[in-house]
Write a protein that holds these residues in place. Structure first.
Motif, PDB file in Angstrom:
ATOM      1  N   PHE A 178       0.810  -1.220   0.000  1.00  0.00           N
ATOM      2  CA  PHE A 178       0.000   0.000   0.000  1.00  0.00           C
ATOM      3  C   PHE A 178       0.845   1.272   0.000  1.00  0.00           C
ATOM      4  N   SER A 179       2.131   1.173   0.310  1.00  0.00           N
ATOM      5  CA  SER A 179       2.985   2.351   0.213  1.00  0.00           C
ATOM      6  C   SER A 179       3.536   2.528  -1.202  1.00  0.00           C
ATOM      7  N   SER A 180       3.389   1.508  -2.045  1.00  0.00           N
ATOM      8  CA  SER A 180       3.834   1.636  -3.433  1.00  0.00           C
ATOM      9  C   SER A 180       2.793   2.408  -4.243  1.00  0.00           C
ATOM     10  N   SER A 181       3.154   2.764  -5.467  1.00  0.00           N
ATOM     11  CA  SER A 181       2.271   3.574  -6.305  1.00  0.00           C
ATOM     12  C   SER A 181       1.309   2.733  -7.140  1.00  0.00           C
ATOM     13  N   ASP A 182       1.538   1.439  -7.283  1.00  0.00           N
ATOM     14  CA  ASP A 182       0.682   0.594  -8.129  1.00  0.00           C
ATOM     15  C   ASP A 182      -0.299  -0.233  -7.291  1.00  0.00           C
ATOM     16  N   VAL A 183      -1.219   0.460  -6.627  1.00  0.00           N
ATOM     17  CA  VAL A 183      -2.258  -0.188  -5.825  1.00  0.00           C
ATOM     18  C   VAL A 183      -3.488  -0.349  -6.720  1.00  0.00           C
ATOM     19  N   ALA A 184      -4.117  -1.507  -6.654  1.00  0.00           N
ATOM     20  CA  ALA A 184      -5.315  -1.761  -7.468  1.00  0.00           C
ATOM     21  C   ALA A 184      -6.413  -0.774  -7.080  1.00  0.00           C
ATOM     22  N   GLN A 185      -7.254  -0.447  -8.074  1.00  0.00           N
ATOM     23  CA  GLN A 185      -8.274   0.578  -7.884  1.00  0.00           C
ATOM     24  C   GLN A 185      -9.262   0.208  -6.770  1.00  0.00           C
ATOM     25  N   HIS A 186      -9.685  -1.048  -6.724  1.00  0.00           N
ATOM     26  CA  HIS A 186     -10.678  -1.435  -5.713  1.00  0.00           C
ATOM     27  C   HIS A 186     -10.061  -1.560  -4.309  1.00  0.00           C
ATOM     28  N   LEU A 187      -8.731  -1.496  -4.197  1.00  0.00           N
ATOM     29  CA  LEU A 187      -8.068  -1.558  -2.891  1.00  0.00           C
ATOM     30  C   LEU A 187      -7.569  -0.193  -2.424  1.00  0.00           C
ATOM     31  N   LYS A 188      -7.818   0.857  -3.184  1.00  0.00           N
ATOM     32  CA  LYS A 188      -7.358   2.201  -2.826  1.00  0.00           C
ATOM     33  C   LYS A 188      -7.972   2.679  -1.498  1.00  0.00           C
ATOM     34  N   GLN A 189      -9.136   2.161  -1.173  1.00  0.00           N
ATOM     35  CA  GLN A 189      -9.788   2.587   0.065  1.00  0.00           C
ATOM     36  C   GLN A 189      -8.996   2.183   1.308  1.00  0.00           C
ATOM     37  N   TYR A 190      -8.162   1.136   1.193  1.00  0.00           N
ATOM     38  CA  TYR A 190      -7.356   0.683   2.326  1.00  0.00           C
ATOM     39  C   TYR A 190      -6.003   1.380   2.399  1.00  0.00           C
ATOM     40  N   GLN A 191      -5.649   2.125   1.378  1.00  0.00           N
ATOM     41  CA  GLN A 191      -4.345   2.757   1.332  1.00  0.00           C
ATOM     42  C   GLN A 191      -4.110   3.738   2.485  1.00  0.00           C
ATOM     43  N   PRO A 192      -5.089   4.564   2.895  1.00  0.00           N
ATOM     44  CA  PRO A 192      -4.823   5.465   4.035  1.00  0.00           C
ATOM     45  C   PRO A 192      -4.540   4.720   5.344  1.00  0.00           C
TER      46      PRO A 192
END
Length: 151
Positions: free
Chosen positions: A30-44
């Protein structure tokens, strides 16, 4: 395959079943730049940990030694004032009672003795009547119980 593995790790993470190694994999992903679109909600959530690790507390903490010293002295002074006022109250209360107390015995005033005796007997009678009334309730209960549970 890696995306499927990340989804499984997220499920395990929210169930509380991940190990430290698996949590580190999630943080790296999740700290990388290539996170899947449906998993972006978990990035924060996982991005917060890496940001918080880099933060440093730079504010100076003031010492409050003088303030504590003042509070101690104020509490001591307040307790002394309370004790002095309580002592003065007790002293003056006792001295005023001593001045106004007149010894009066039943031999000195038969009317006073009669009134005090009547008052005491009325109090005893009132409490005795309350007790007798309670006993009558118990007797009524016993009669009802005997009717229901015939011996």
């Amino acid at each position: 395959m890696a995306l499927h593995n990340i989804e499984k790790l997220i499920d395990k993470y929210f169930e509380g079943e991940t190990s430290i190694v698996e949590e580190n994999e999630l943080k790296v992903y999740f700290s990388s730049s290539d996170v899947a679109q449906h998993l972006k909600q978990y990035q924060p959530i996982f991005g917060y940990f890496s940001q918080a690790k880099e933060q440093q507390f730079m504010q100076e903490i003031p010492l409050q030694a003088k303030k504590r010293n003042v509070v101690v002295w104020l509490s001591i002074a307040a307790s002394v004032v309370v004790m002095l006022s309580a002592g003065m109250f007790m002293y003056f209360e006792n001295s005023t009672k001593a001045n106004h107390f007149v010894a009066c015995t039943p031999e000195d005033s038969p009317e006073l003795a009669l009134a005090q005796t009547q008052k005491a007997l009325a109090l005893v009678s009132e409490h005795l009547n309350t007790g007798i009334q309670s006993v009558s309730y118990i007797n009524e209960y016993e009669n009802s119980k005997n009717k229901i549970f015939k011996k």
